[in-house]
Design an enzyme around this catalytic site. Structure first.
Site, PDB file in Angstrom:
ATOM      1  N   GLU A 104      12.460  81.660  76.233  1.00  0.00           N
ATOM      2  CA  GLU A 104      11.259  81.999  76.996  1.00  0.00           C
ATOM      3  C   GLU A 104      10.728  83.374  76.600  1.00  0.00           C
ATOM      4  O   GLU A 104       9.538  83.543  76.303  1.00  0.00           O
ATOM      5  CB  GLU A 104      11.604  81.980  78.484  1.00  0.00           C
ATOM      6  CG  GLU A 104      10.493  82.446  79.389  1.00  0.00           C
ATOM      7  CD  GLU A 104       9.346  81.461  79.453  1.00  0.00           C
ATOM      8  OE1 GLU A 104       9.599  80.300  79.824  1.00  0.00           O
ATOM      9  OE2 GLU A 104       8.222  81.842  79.114  1.00  0.00           O
ATOM     10  N   ASP A 120       6.953  83.923  74.595  1.00  0.00           N
ATOM     11  CA  ASP A 120       5.807  84.638  75.151  1.00  0.00           C
ATOM     12  C   ASP A 120       5.295  85.704  74.193  1.00  0.00           C
ATOM     13  O   ASP A 120       4.108  85.797  73.907  1.00  0.00           O
ATOM     14  CB  ASP A 120       6.193  85.335  76.471  1.00  0.00           C
ATOM     15  CG  ASP A 120       6.529  84.348  77.572  1.00  0.00           C
ATOM     16  OD1 ASP A 120       6.521  83.135  77.303  1.00  0.00           O
ATOM     17  OD2 ASP A 120       6.820  84.795  78.697  1.00  0.00           O
ATOM     18  N   SER A 177       4.539  77.680  79.647  1.00  0.00           N
ATOM     19  CA  SER A 177       4.811  79.070  79.296  1.00  0.00           C
ATOM     20  C   SER A 177       4.474  79.315  77.833  1.00  0.00           C
ATOM     21  O   SER A 177       4.465  80.461  77.389  1.00  0.00           O
ATOM     22  CB  SER A 177       6.249  79.455  79.608  1.00  0.00           C
ATOM     23  OG  SER A 177       7.133  78.498  79.125  1.00  0.00           O
ATOM     24  N   ASP A 234     -13.090  69.859  75.871  1.00  0.00           N
ATOM     25  CA  ASP A 234     -12.760  69.075  77.065  1.00  0.00           C
ATOM     26  C   ASP A 234     -11.600  68.129  76.742  1.00  0.00           C
ATOM     27  O   ASP A 234     -11.589  67.493  75.698  1.00  0.00           O
ATOM     28  CB  ASP A 234     -14.001  68.284  77.505  1.00  0.00           C
ATOM     29  CG  ASP A 234     -13.860  67.739  78.916  1.00  0.00           C
ATOM     30  OD1 ASP A 234     -12.846  68.052  79.580  1.00  0.00           O
ATOM     31  OD2 ASP A 234     -14.767  67.004  79.353  1.00  0.00           O
ATOM     32  N   ASP A 240     -10.772  68.939  85.443  1.00  0.00           N
ATOM     33  CA  ASP A 240      -9.815  68.061  86.131  1.00  0.00           C
ATOM     34  C   ASP A 240      -8.561  68.856  86.481  1.00  0.00           C
ATOM     35  O   ASP A 240      -8.292  69.892  85.871  1.00  0.00           O
ATOM     36  CB  ASP A 240      -9.470  66.848  85.249  1.00  0.00           C
ATOM     37  CG  ASP A 240      -8.918  67.269  83.891  1.00  0.00           C
ATOM     38  OD1 ASP A 240      -7.779  67.773  83.849  1.00  0.00           O
ATOM     39  OD2 ASP A 240      -9.623  67.123  82.870  1.00  0.00           O
TER      40      ASP A 240
END
Ligand code: NAG
Ligand code: NAG
Ligand code: NAG
Ligand code: NAG
Ligand code: NAG
Length: 577
Positions: A286, A290, A490, A532, A558
């Site tokens: 993680e 990032d 993430s 989109d 959405d």
């Protein structure tokens, strides 16, 4: 401004006055709950799975509590945020300095006096405040903490190498103090785990690494139309990732990542500043993800890492980071955070106060980006086999930009994007739908989509995510090893963060203010400049009614992928005035 809380001589007379008010208070504290009030009665105090009870903490041990003092002018703060984030307002981009925020929200004299004399009355002297004066962090013994907060009982919990101090029972506070405090940090709330995972194994079978495309900086930059020239160059631009895990990013991993995957665009290979203490564990997936990806889209932009696994066993790392932001006059313009908790497990008072903190950041021109979560719509088991979706916070906060996830339609090619089934999204049960999204979300609800039954979600709540980016099949270097198939929102969040930083960069070069809180402007674009995403559904409850499905992507906005994914040159053009 930044002085430690001093209970100096000048305040003696004041304290004497308030002591008189408070003496009857202390006398009745021991007379039962009539005089006390729960600030966080709705906070889930159960111990999450995986934490092992390791006994009660000795009464002489130290804890650190964080008192969130009631702020002033919160309505005005909200109105100011609306104005500085609304491109049609005369005040658009007229951001406040931290000092100006402080003079707006700092607690009243009375609040300070009452809280100070209460603490002093219990012998609590070691307190630190922040520039905005609305937090007070104090060291004290467990015995004092349990006296200040009747009902609390501090216990130690272990998970692997980690050790925490929390109270499994709710605390109360004297009712005369309750109007001066929003909540007390360091008592409840275990740190949630939300981490990127490698999907290297599916159905017990190892996936073929060489076969798929795999997301790398080159793939992202090409999909989102970033040319080699689209890198940062403004002198004072900066971006940040905030992490709260017992793991760290390793500078050598970043350097290796950039040498493997950073060809073709000018980038930095090291972090400009680490704020806080890196965890004692190994470099984590993680943490590496990032940093490696915000520096790939937000290339050549000075990058900070806020990292805090909890300096003290009783700290709440996320709260600790919020305090830091209120105590630093210069912080990066864009923050990306992969962190979230079930909304229904958190006290409303706590979430509302955290929202105030997001507003404080927004009026300073800071953009807060949160990952939407990796469990789709989520699922909460209610009574008698009834289920409902489970929104996550801060993703559901009306004052942050929430980022969902997509994958390539064809994982072997650079095609258009579809829903990543894990992409978090839905409707808050706590925060009403903010004005900036009402017409958009209502249009989605009224269109002829097959919606889940309305017993599963709250059509009047803040709907998220706001936008999305690829969240599947990333390459990440961690502990010097390139790892494939890394997935999660993430991953998408720092990618979007880096792109917003590039737009900030161009704005700064033109002498314009930064984007700040993006949502009001983003919803006004009505999807212009974004790709989109219209295919695919995300996860929901595994029951007969919805059969594992949450919401589905659709044309326009959405609750799975928001408005879609960034087309950088178009988005830059749309946001460059
Ligand atoms: C805020 O910063 C000041 C120094 O600038 C420091 O003295 C104080 O302890 C900080 N507050 C907290 C809560 O850490
Ligand atoms: C951006 O990318 C899309 C799809 O990859 C492409 O159709 C478009 O022409 C590109 N350029 C601009 C300026 O939008
Ligand atoms: C990289 O950023 C620095 C400022 O931090 C700037 O001087 C330099 O021109 C940038 N490089 C490119 C290729 O734009
Ligand atoms: C960058 O920030 C410093 C300190 O805040 C300031 O003195 C300097 O003028 C800024 N530079 C630019 C190009 O804005
Ligand atoms: C639905 O959301 C609103 C806020 O928009 C809240 O006041 C209400 O209590 C929620 N309803 C349920 C059933 O959670």
């Amino acid at each position: 401004m930044h002085t430690d809380y001093a209970f100096g001589l000048t305040q003696q007379s004041v304290i004497l006055v308030t002591m008189r008010i408070l003496i009857p208070v202390f006398a009745v504290l021991f007379c039962g709950p009539v005089w006390s009030k729960h600030l966080e009665a709705d906070q889930d105090t159960s111990v999450p799975e995986g934490w092992i009870h390791a006994g009660r903490v000795a009464s002489s041990d130290q804890v650190e509590l964080t008192f969130a003092l009631k702020q002033q002018n919160v309505d005005q703060l909200r109105r100011l945020l609306e104005q500085v984030s609304d491109p049609d307002s005369l005040n658009y981009g007229k951001f406040l300095s931290l000092e100006e925020v402080a003079s707006l929200v700092h607690p009243s004299e009375l609040t300070h006096k009452v809280v100070q004399s209460w603490l002093r009355g219990h012998g609590v002297r070691e307190c630190r405040t922040v520039a905005t004066q609305d937090f007070l962090q104090c060291d004290m013994t467990v015995q004092v903490a349990e006296t200040l907060l009747p009902g609390s009982e501090f216990h130690r919990y272990m998970k692997g190498q980690r050790s925490l101090v929390r109270s499994p029972t709710p605390y109360s506070i004297h009712k005369d103090l309750s109007q001066h405090l929003d909540f007390v940090g360091g008592v409840h709330r275990f740190p949630p785990e939300m981490q990127a995972v490698s999907r290297a194994w599916t159905n017990g079978k190892q996936r073929e690494v060489g076969f798929h495309l795999g997301v790398t900086p080159t793939v992202l930059r090409s999909r989102y139309n970033l040319t080699a020239a689209d890198v940062g160059s403004a002198e004072n631009n900066s971006q940040a990732v905030a992490q709260f895990l017992e793991q760290f990013y390793h500078p050598a991993d970043l350097a290796e990542f950039m040498s493997l995957f950073g060809g073709g665009f000018k980038h930095m290979s090291s972090v400009a500043r680490v704020v806080g203490t890196q965890g004692g564990g190994k470099a984590g997936l993680e943490a590496s993800l990032d940093v490696e990806y915000i520096m790939s889209t937000g290339a050549n932009i000075s990058t900070w890492v806020f990292t805090n696994p909890g300096r003290h066993e009783s700290q709440e790392p996320f709260l600790q980071w919020m305090l830091l932001l209120s105590n630093m006059s210069e912080v990066p313009w864009v923050h990306t955070i992969s962190y979230g908790d079930d909304e229904d497990s958190l006290a409303v008072a706590y979430m509302e106060r955290i929202n105030n903190e997001f507003m404080k950041a927004g009026v300073r021109g800071i953009s807060m980006l949160f990952a939407s979560g990796d469990s789709g719509a989520g699922c909460r088991h209610l009574t008698k086999g009834n289920n409902a979706f489970r929104p996550s916070f801060p993703a559901s906060s009306p004052y942050v930009t929430t980022v969902g996830g997509t994958s390539f339609k064809n994982p072997f090619k650079l095609t258009y994007e579809v829903t990543d089934y894990i992409s978090g999204g839905g409707f808050s049960n706590v925060f009403p739908m903010p004005d900036y999204q009402v017409s958009t979300v209502n249009a989605y609800l009224k269109a002829m989509h097959a919606l889940p039954p309305t017993t599963y979600f709250n059509t009047s709540g803040r709907a998220y995510p706001d936008m999305a980016a690829l969240s599947d099949n990333y390459w990440v270097v961690t502990n010097r090893v390139p790892i494939p198939w890394v997935s999660g929102t993430s991953a998408s969040t720092p990618v979007v963060g880096g792109i917003l930083s590039l737009i900030n960069d161009q704005r700064l070069l033109k002498g314009l203010p930064t984007l700040g809180f993006l949502n009001p402007r983003l919803y006004r674009l009505q999807g212009q400049a974004l790709f989109d995403v219209t295919e695919g559904c995300h996860l929901g409850c595994l029951d007969e009614q919805v059969e594992g499905k949450g919401f589905c992507a659709a044309p326009s906005w959405d609750p799975v992928t928001g408005w879609g994914t960034p087309n950088y040159p178009a988005l830059l053009a749309a946001l460059l005035d």
